[in-house]
Structure formats: structure tokens, C-alpha cells
Scaffold this active site. Structure first.
Site, short mmCIF file in Angstrom:
data_model
loop_
_atom_site.label_atom_id
_atom_site.label_comp_id
_atom_site.label_asym_id
_atom_site.label_seq_id
_atom_site.Cartn_x
_atom_site.Cartn_y
_atom_site.Cartn_z
N ASN A 134 0.57 -0.84 0.13
CA ASN A 134 -0.22 -0.20 -0.54
C ASN A 134 1.23 1.14 -0.18
O ASN A 134 1.97 1.80 1.03
CB ASN A 134 -0.69 0.57 1.52
CG ASN A 134 -1.96 1.53 1.30
OD1 ASN A 134 -1.33 2.17 2.09
ND2 ASN A 134 -2.78 0.70 0.64
N GLU B 97 1.57 -14.34 3.09
CA GLU B 97 1.43 -15.39 4.63
C GLU B 97 0.17 -14.93 5.23
O GLU B 97 -1.04 -15.40 5.25
CB GLU B 97 2.71 -15.91 5.54
CG GLU B 97 3.62 -15.56 5.70
CD GLU B 97 4.24 -14.90 5.27
OE1 GLU B 97 4.54 -13.75 4.33
OE2 GLU B 97 5.78 -14.67 5.57
N1 THU Z 1 6.96 -9.84 2.94
C1 THU Z 1 5.35 -11.04 2.62
O1 THU Z 1 4.96 -11.25 2.02
N2 THU Z 1 6.18 -12.03 3.46
C2 THU Z 1 7.71 -11.99 3.83
O2 THU Z 1 7.72 -13.47 5.00
C3 THU Z 1 8.97 -10.78 4.03
C4 THU Z 1 8.14 -9.88 3.68
C5 THU Z 1 6.43 -8.86 2.29
C6 THU Z 1 6.21 -7.49 2.75
C7 THU Z 1 6.29 -6.23 1.43
O3 THU Z 1 5.85 -6.50 0.71
C8 THU Z 1 7.94 -6.85 1.05
O4 THU Z 1 7.36 -8.08 0.92
C9 THU Z 1 9.18 -6.48 1.52
O5 THU Z 1 8.52 -6.62 2.90
#
Ligand code: THU
Length: 183
Positions: free
Chosen positions: A89, A99
Site C-alpha cells: 500500500n 502469509e
Molecule cells: N513480505 C511477505 O509478504 N512475507 C514475508 O515473509 C516477508 C516480507 C513482503 C512484505 C512487503 O510487501 C515485501 O515483502 C518487502 O518486505
């Protein structure tokens, strides 16, 4: 494919306490007995593939870091592969990790018992496990839906080529995860 036995090694670390003039300071220990669980490598690979696929639909215009998650809920009679990608966002703080996207979808279907979650950080599959495993906030949300029977497992995509993934049970994923008096 048939199931294989996976040993979750015991942890046996005592408390360490130091008296101070103002009261004891304690470093809490851990006592986790060894436990053997049974996993289906084909099921892990199926979820891994689903996680990689959903990662292609991540909304990640700010970090450009795409992540996918796929899970099975123990209380889902259909054992569906429920998936989610990270949705970023412009406010940054409104970002939801892959997750939690998958877990909130599962909870919205009325499911509450997480059995197996596979997460794939598709850009860092060769990186150390800390660079491709769930953030602290996601660990706490996983903890919310975690169980002992069957033991909730989280598998971090290990990149393939002989490495299916790194496995965490709840105790190893989030020691001292917060619960409202339920532990
Ligand atoms: N992110 C996830 O979706 N899962 C994780 O396990 C680590 C981080 C995403 C959040 C953000 O959109 C991007 O990765 C960078 O931090």
C-alpha cells in the site's frame, strides 16, 4: 508420494537467573521434547508451486519483492490449497504479507486450524533462511491458528535443486508467542 518421518529435535535449555539488588533477572529457558511428525513431500511441493504461482500476482510496486504463501487447514475437509500474495500500500503501513493474506482468507472461510504453510520469497530462494522466512508479525498470526495435533508446520521454500525447504514447528518459529492465557 508417501509420508516421511521428520524429527523435530529436542531443546533443553534451563532458565538462567541472576540476582540483583532490585530483584532477580531471568533469562527464560526452553524445554521442548523431541517429536516425530510425518510429512508428505509431494504435498509440500504442491504448496510450494502454488506459493510461487500466486507470488506472480503480488501487488509489490514499492519493494518489488514478491512473496507467495499456500496453506492447508486441518479443519478443511476438502484440504484446499489456500493461497495469498503480499499486497502493498502507498501508506506502507497498510501492507499485508503473503502469509497473512492466505491466513485471513482461510479464516474468512471459517477455518481455524493451520496444518501446513509454505512460503516462497521467489527473489531470494538462495539467500540465508532469515531473508526468506516469515516476519515477526506473520509469526504471531501463524501462532494464533497453530496447533499441536497435528503439529503446525511452516516450510520456507528452499529453492529446489535438492532443497525442498526449511521446516519450522511453532516453538521454533516463534518462541514465547503471545497468547491470552491459553498456553
Ligand atoms: N513480505 C511477505 O509478504 N512475507 C514475508 O515473509 C516477508 C516480507 C513482503 C512484505 C512487503 O510487501 C515485501 O515483502 C518487502 O518486505
Amino acid at each position: 508420494m508417501s509420508r516421511v518421518a521428520l524429527v523435530l529435535p529436542a531443546v533443553d535449555r534451563p532458565d538462567a537467573t541472576t540476582p540483583t539488588p532490585l530483584g532477580r533477572l531471568t533469562v527464560p529457558g526452553r524445554a521442548i521434547p523431541e517429536k516425530t511428525v510425518w510429512v508428505d513431500p509431494a504435498e509440500i511441493a504442491r504448496l510450494r508451486d502454488a506459493a510461487r504461482d500466486v507470488a506472480t500476482r503480488a501487488h509489490a510496486p514499492y519493494s518489488r519483492f514478491r512473496v507467495g504463501a499456500a496453506l492447508i487447514m486441518a479443519d478443511d475437509p476438502q484440504r484446499r490449497a489456500i493461497t495469498g500474495a503480499n499486497v502493498e500500500n502507498a501508506s506502507y503501513g497498510g501492507t499485508i504479507c503473503a502469509e497473512r493474506t492466505a491466513l485471513t482468507q482461510a479464516a474468512s472461510l471459517g477455518l481455524r486450524k493451520l496444518e501446513l504453510l509454505v512460503v516462497s520469497c521467489v527473489a531470494t530462494l538462495d539467500a540465508p533462511v532469515a531473508d526468506r522466512s516469515p516476519c515477526g508479525l506473520c509469526r504471531q498470526v501463524i501462532h494464533e491458528f497453530g496447533n499441536r495435533d497435528p503439529e503446525t508446520l511452516v516450510v520456507v521454500d528452499g529453492g529446489g535443486a535438492g532443497a525442498l525447504g526449511d521446516v519450522f514447528d511453532l516453538d521454533r518459529l516463534l518462541p514465547y508467542g503471545f497468547s491470552l492465557g491459553q498456553s
